[in-house]
Design an enzyme around this catalytic site. Structure first.
Site, PDB file in Angstrom:
ATOM      1  N   ASN A 193       0.810  -1.222   0.000  1.00 35.87           N
ATOM      2  CA  ASN A 193       0.000   0.000   0.000  1.00 35.87           C
ATOM      3  C   ASN A 193       0.848   1.279   0.000  1.00 35.87           C
ATOM      4  O   ASN A 193       0.293   2.372   0.011  1.00 35.87           O
ATOM      5  CB  ASN A 193      -0.917   0.019   1.230  1.00 35.87           C
ATOM      6  CG  ASN A 193      -1.934  -1.099   1.209  1.00 35.87           C
ATOM      7  OD1 ASN A 193      -1.596  -2.260   1.406  1.00 35.87           O
ATOM      8  ND2 ASN A 193      -3.188  -0.758   0.956  1.00 35.87           N
TER       9      ASN A 193
ATOM     10  N   TYR B  97       3.673   2.888  -2.262  1.00 35.03           N
ATOM     11  CA  TYR B  97       4.413   2.753  -3.504  1.00 35.03           C
ATOM     12  C   TYR B  97       5.727   3.524  -3.444  1.00 35.03           C
ATOM     13  O   TYR B  97       5.864   4.494  -2.688  1.00 35.03           O
ATOM     14  CB  TYR B  97       3.578   3.255  -4.682  1.00 35.03           C
ATOM     15  CG  TYR B  97       2.488   2.293  -5.111  1.00 35.03           C
ATOM     16  CD1 TYR B  97       2.518   1.700  -6.372  1.00 35.03           C
ATOM     17  CD2 TYR B  97       1.443   1.970  -4.250  1.00 35.03           C
ATOM     18  CE1 TYR B  97       1.522   0.814  -6.782  1.00 35.03           C
ATOM     19  CE2 TYR B  97       0.448   1.081  -4.643  1.00 35.03           C
ATOM     20  CZ  TYR B  97       0.492   0.514  -5.900  1.00 35.03           C
ATOM     21  OH  TYR B  97      -0.488  -0.360  -6.289  1.00 35.03           O
TER      22      TYR B  97
ATOM     23  N   VAL C 225      -0.103   6.393  -1.568  1.00 38.59           N
ATOM     24  CA  VAL C 225      -0.611   5.692  -0.391  1.00 38.59           C
ATOM     25  C   VAL C 225      -1.963   5.099  -0.750  1.00 38.59           C
ATOM     26  O   VAL C 225      -2.916   5.832  -1.029  1.00 38.59           O
ATOM     27  CB  VAL C 225      -0.754   6.647   0.816  1.00 38.59           C
ATOM     28  CG1 VAL C 225      -1.303   5.894   2.027  1.00 38.59           C
ATOM     29  CG2 VAL C 225       0.582   7.291   1.158  1.00 38.59           C
ATOM     30  N   CYS C 226      -2.042   3.767  -0.747  1.00 40.62           N
ATOM     31  CA  CYS C 226      -3.296   3.098  -1.093  1.00 40.62           C
ATOM     32  C   CYS C 226      -4.119   2.900   0.176  1.00 40.62           C
ATOM     33  O   CYS C 226      -3.762   2.105   1.047  1.00 40.62           O
ATOM     34  CB  CYS C 226      -3.015   1.749  -1.743  1.00 40.62           C
ATOM     35  SG  CYS C 226      -2.461   1.909  -3.442  1.00 40.62           S
ATOM     36  N   LEU C 227      -5.212   3.627   0.253  1.00 36.57           N
ATOM     37  CA  LEU C 227      -6.085   3.559   1.423  1.00 36.57           C
ATOM     38  C   LEU C 227      -7.484   3.950   0.975  1.00 36.57           C
ATOM     39  O   LEU C 227      -7.662   4.974   0.297  1.00 36.57           O
ATOM     40  CB  LEU C 227      -5.580   4.508   2.514  1.00 36.57           C
ATOM     41  CG  LEU C 227      -6.158   4.350   3.919  1.00 36.57           C
ATOM     42  CD1 LEU C 227      -5.741   3.020   4.533  1.00 36.57           C
ATOM     43  CD2 LEU C 227      -5.687   5.491   4.820  1.00 36.57           C
TER      44      LEU C 227
END
Length: 947
Positions: free
Chosen positions: A754, A756, A761-763
């Site tokens: 999450n 990279y 930011v993967c959320l």
């Protein structure tokens, strides 16, 4: 100390002590119990000890070491003078600042209520018991005053001082609990003065003194006569009954514990979350109902879900309007009651002129306020939602008025600054009966806690932060200088929207909601200034200086020094929230235990977690010169040339361009959202030895934020420092904030599925991943930060990739975590320590210095767990079923051991005071930080910040 002296310290006379010890065969505790039960009330120096037993003891104090507070009235220690009015100088300042670690045990008794028939109301009313009157008082000297006044109010008669005629009275005349305070004062006003049947003189039933004609027939310039202000004893009774009612009503209305009148307050609990820790037995009505057949549980309503990540769960919003109306009604009732009782507080600024009791203060006044008012005040002041407080301003404004009134009177002012004693536990000792009355004896433990002014400072911090958010980004202007508008400004003015009649519409910088919050913030700051100013006048500068030492504060590198000895009201910044420089550098030694270091770390982190600073990038000399040339060509003069209209400041942020586009913007809805957000963040960022969150906010652009999260224990991220750039965009908080991960080793490392390498930011909260997303107007930045801390920096990051979600405990997951540990040591630890990015240099160095011993042991453990595989910057190559997991070679061939050894060397030097940023052979010059120079070969992951 002899047994007699111990009993005298508890409030008994020497004669009572000797008689009780004789009967109890020198058992001090049993003797104290009998004394406070009233068995020896009529004992004099020459009296016999065989007296008739009276009611059960309402309160017994456990013997403890004497504190400075106990010695407050040492010179007037005998019980004969305990009901004398309190001199304004009686307050011993030496005992004011006792430690908050103080702990006291008190044995209290809950008694069954007595009732009396009231003819006027046509109903039976309860009489305040001795146990309820004295409840919550762990101070020996204050117990004596309270005990003496209650006994006096319970006496069956008064003697007329003029003719010695006995005037019969009843305890119900002074201690009946009426349905409301107004009825109580009306009853007292009508009956407290009684005419002697023999000499026709008027006698006050509270003190037994004659009411003189001079009192009743005052000159026109004097305050109007009111019998309720006749004597200190009446003041003590009024404040005691009034604060008892406030305490009970607050517990009933706000905490849902049920009142003394037996009313069911469970309905309120269903609307609000109930804090079960508050049910400590402090409200006697609930205790008695539980003891004698009442409901022993409080319904907390439907159980709520967590922080909102279960997409299938939606909060039931029905009834919200009704709940808000009910809340406002409760606040109005409590605020009205507090206003009625406040009228009887001693005040030398009383409207219409000061009364007798404003000068001759009851010795019980301070006791009543410390135990009852402080309970309500501390509960209200601990509210961490500035918005909620603003919505309940009718109650909070009244609370602030109480604090101002108390701080202005020398006899009471100390209680605003000193810690308070609050009940933390209660244990039932036994239950029984005395005659027809049942009782329950409990041991209550009281502990020191933050006082009103210290709690008020947390509101000051929130209010100051909220005001900065409400102000938005506004250019600094000289109010004394009128400048001619530029052509661009003229065009903007000509384009200003006009009404139908052609008149220019007035710009309203604040919506009604903004204005409401701003007014509330101003009131908080005004109250804090008033309290500090009053304390200086009544207690002196030294007193206030000592108080300031205990106040929470937010450090600010960019702010000028605030001299503590100066008048807080004249400071550029409200109160003492903003201290110059960084948070105090914590001190530990090689001999410090782990528990001591943990305590120091958490205290430091709490003080350093939030700070305003300058995140702008100063323009180079060439840029300044170019601006000046352009200004000269346009005919502008300094300082206009230094503030060009076409060049906005740059910032140390990945969102520099977005921030520049919003320079000098004023979006009221966004400002309000940021104000609310900052108010929460200032005092609610999570801090712990295991993991903490630190924020740095630009002092003039509060929408530009930097965050540092220390990796949680039990994860491959443990004790690393992870940085994020945050920007609250033009649609915040309708839309989520922009967040970029910066600890990437110049874009090379992907620490998590999450996180990279380019900083994404993967959320789901940010709209960058599937799942429950941002809820407009309700989701918060604090939620985002805690989600990153707990859900991304997790124990098995391998599982965050959807395709690998079923691989818990697999060899691939173990290898993935080992690879993460290598990246953490290389960049989040070693890189940050050698080249700490601003503005977190002090945070990073202090974090590693205080945790050096723990991290060293952690590195040894990680080294044994390393599988020796090469570092994979993007975290790939760990999905093969042939992965061996760990080969136990300790990373000797992948550079991990080299990084560990270098990090351990730097940690060792850091504990000896060496600067890890100064490299060998550099002649004492530090490696440039991202804000001032070029990135180093091993960066901190933030080398591109602001560039």
């Amino acid at each position: 100390m002899s047994e007699v002296q111990q009993l005298v310290e508890m409030g008994a006379t020497a004669a009572q002590a000797r008689a009780a010890l004789k009967k109890s065969k020198n058992d001090v505790m049993q003797a104290a119990e009998m004394i406070f039960a009233g068995e020896f009330d009529s004992v004099t120096e020459d009296a016999d000890t065989n007296m008739q037993s009276r009611s059960t003891s309402p309160q017994r104090r456990v013997v403890r070491p004497i504190t400075p507070e106990d010695e407050e009235d040492d010179s007037n220690d005998d019980a004969e003078g305990s009901d004398a009015p309190m001199d304004e100088d009686d307050d011993d300042e030496e005992g004011i600042f006792f430690s908050k670690s103080r702990r006291e045990e008190v044995v209290e008794v809950d008694e069954e209520l007595e009732y009396v028939q009231n003819a006027a109301l046509g109903q039976k009313l309860p009489i305040l018991t001795r146990g309820d009157w004295m409840r919550g008082c762990p101070e020996a000297s204050e117990q004596t005053h309270l005990f003496s006044l209650y006994n006096k109010a319970s006496e069956p008669s008064r003697k007329c001082n003029a003719c010695n005629t006995v005037i019969p009275i009843s305890k119900a005349d002074l201690l009946t609990i009426y349905p409301n305070f107004e009825l109580y004062t009306d009853s007292l006003r009508a009956h407290v003065v009684r005419k002697c049947a023999k000499c026709k003189q008027e006698v006050c039933l509270a003190c037994g003194e004659i009411v003189s004609d001079a009192d009743k027939n005052r000159a026109s310039h004097q305050p109007k006569y009111d019998p309720l202000f006749h004597c200190a004893d009446l003041q003590g009774l009024l404040l005691g009954m009034g604060l008892y009612m406030i305490d009970n009503v607050y517990a009933s209305e706000m905490l849902g514990t049920g009142g003394a009148d037996g009313t069911d307050s469970g309905r309120a609990a269903k609307k609000r979350r109930v804090d079960t820790s508050a049910d400590d037995g402090h409200s006697s009505g609930n205790l008695l109902s539980n003891m004698f057949g009442g409901n022993t549980t409080v319904s907390a309503g439907k159980k709520k879900s967590g922080i909102g990540y279960d997409g299938a769960v939606k909060e039931d919003m029905s009834g919200q309007t009704e709940a808000l109306a009910a809340q406002q009604a409760r606040d109005t009732r409590i605020g009205t009651l507090m206003s009625q009782v406040r009228a009887f507080l001693p005040s030398l600024q009383r409207t219409g002129g000061s009364q007798t009791t404003d000068y001759l203060v009851s010795p019980t006044a301070l006791a009543h306020l410390r135990r009852r008012f402080n309970t309500v005040a501390s509960s209200l002041l601990r509210n961490d939602s500035l918005t909620d407080m603003s919505d309940r301003s009718v109650l909070y404004f009244e609370l602030f008025s109480w604090l101002e009134t108390i701080s202005k009177h020398e006899a009471l002012a100390s209680m605003v600054a000193m810690p308070i004693m609050i009940p933390c536990s209660s244990t039932v000792n036994n239950m029984g009966s005395s005659g027809q009355k049942r009782y329950r004896e409990r041991t209550v433990v009281y502990e020191g806690s933050s006082g009103p002014r210290e709690l008020m400072e947390s509101l000051v911090i929130q209010a100051t932060a909220a005001k900065k958010g409400l102000e938005g980004d506004r250019p600094r202007e000289d109010p004394n200088k009128e400048e001619e508008m530029t052509e661009e400004q003229k065009r903007v003015t000509n384009a200003t929207p006009r009404s139908d009649k052609g008149k220019v519409r007035e710009k309203n910088p604040h919506t009604e909601e903004n204005r409401k919050l701003l007014t509330f913030c101003d009131k908080i700051l005004e109250t804090a200034r008033y309290i500090d100013r009053s304390l200086r006048e009544t207690k002196g500068d030294a007193f206030v200086e000592r108080m300031y030492q205990s106040l929470p504060r937010i450090p600010s590198k960019a702010r000028p020094n605030i001299v503590a000895s100066g008048d807080a009201s004249t400071s550029q910044f409200d109160s003492m929230s903003y201290a110059a420089g960084d948070a105090a550098v914590p001190k530990v030694t090689a001999e410090s235990s782990e528990e001591e270091i943990k305590k120091v770390y958490e205290e430091w982190a709490t003080n350093a977690r939030f700070e305003y600073c300058d995140l702008s990038i100063q323009p180079s000399a060439a840029v300044v010169e170019a601006r000046q040339r352009r200004a000269e060509e346009q005919g502008l003069t300094a300082p206009q040339s230094l503030a060009p209209t076409d060049d906005a400041p740059s910032y140390m942020s990945a969102f520099n361009q977005e921030a520049r586009m919003l320079t000098h913007s004023d979006i009221p809805k966004r400002n309000l959202a940021i104000a609310k957000e900052l108010a929460v963040l200032t005092t609610n960022l999570p801090v712990a030895w295991n993991s903490s969150i630190f924020l740095r906010v630009d002092e003039t652009r509060v929408d530009i934020i930097k965050a540092l999260i220390t990796g949680p224990e039990g994860t491959p991220y443990h004790n690393g420092c992870y940085l994020f750039d945050i920007f609250l965009g033009p649609s915040y908080n309708t839309a989520p904030p922009s967040v970029k991960y910066m600890t990437t080793n110049t874009g090379k490392f992907r620490f998590n599925p999450n996180l990279y390498a380019e900083g994404k930011v993967c959320l789901s909260l940010l709209g960058t991943w599937a799942g429950p997303g941002w809820v407009a107007g309700r989701s918060t930045l604090l939620q985002v930060l805690i989600s990153i801390q707990s859900m991304i920096l997790c124990e098995e990051p391998y599982l965050n990739e959807p395709g690998w979600a079923n691989g818990a405990g697999s060899s691939s997951s173990i290898s993935y975590s080992a690879n993460v540990r290598r990246m953490v040591v290389h960049t989040a630890m070693l890189g940050n320590l050698k080249n700490p990015p601003e503005p977190f240099k002090d945070i990073i160095l202090t974090h590693f210095r205080l945790k050096a011993k723990t991290i060293t042991a952690q590195l040894d453990d990680w080294l044994t767990k390393d599988d020796g595989r090469p570092l994979s910057p993007l975290g790939t190559g760990y999905v093969s079923s042939n992965s061996s997991g760990t080969n136990g070679n300790g990373g000797s061939g992948n550079g991990f051991r080299r990084d560990v050894e270098e990090l351990k060397r730097l940690l060792d030097g850091l504990t000896r005071g060496e600067d890890p940023t100064v490299q060998p052979g550099s002649s004492g010059s530090a490696i440039p930080t991202p804000a001032t120079g070029t990135p180093s070969e091993i960066g901190a992951g933030t080398e591109t910040e602001g560039l």
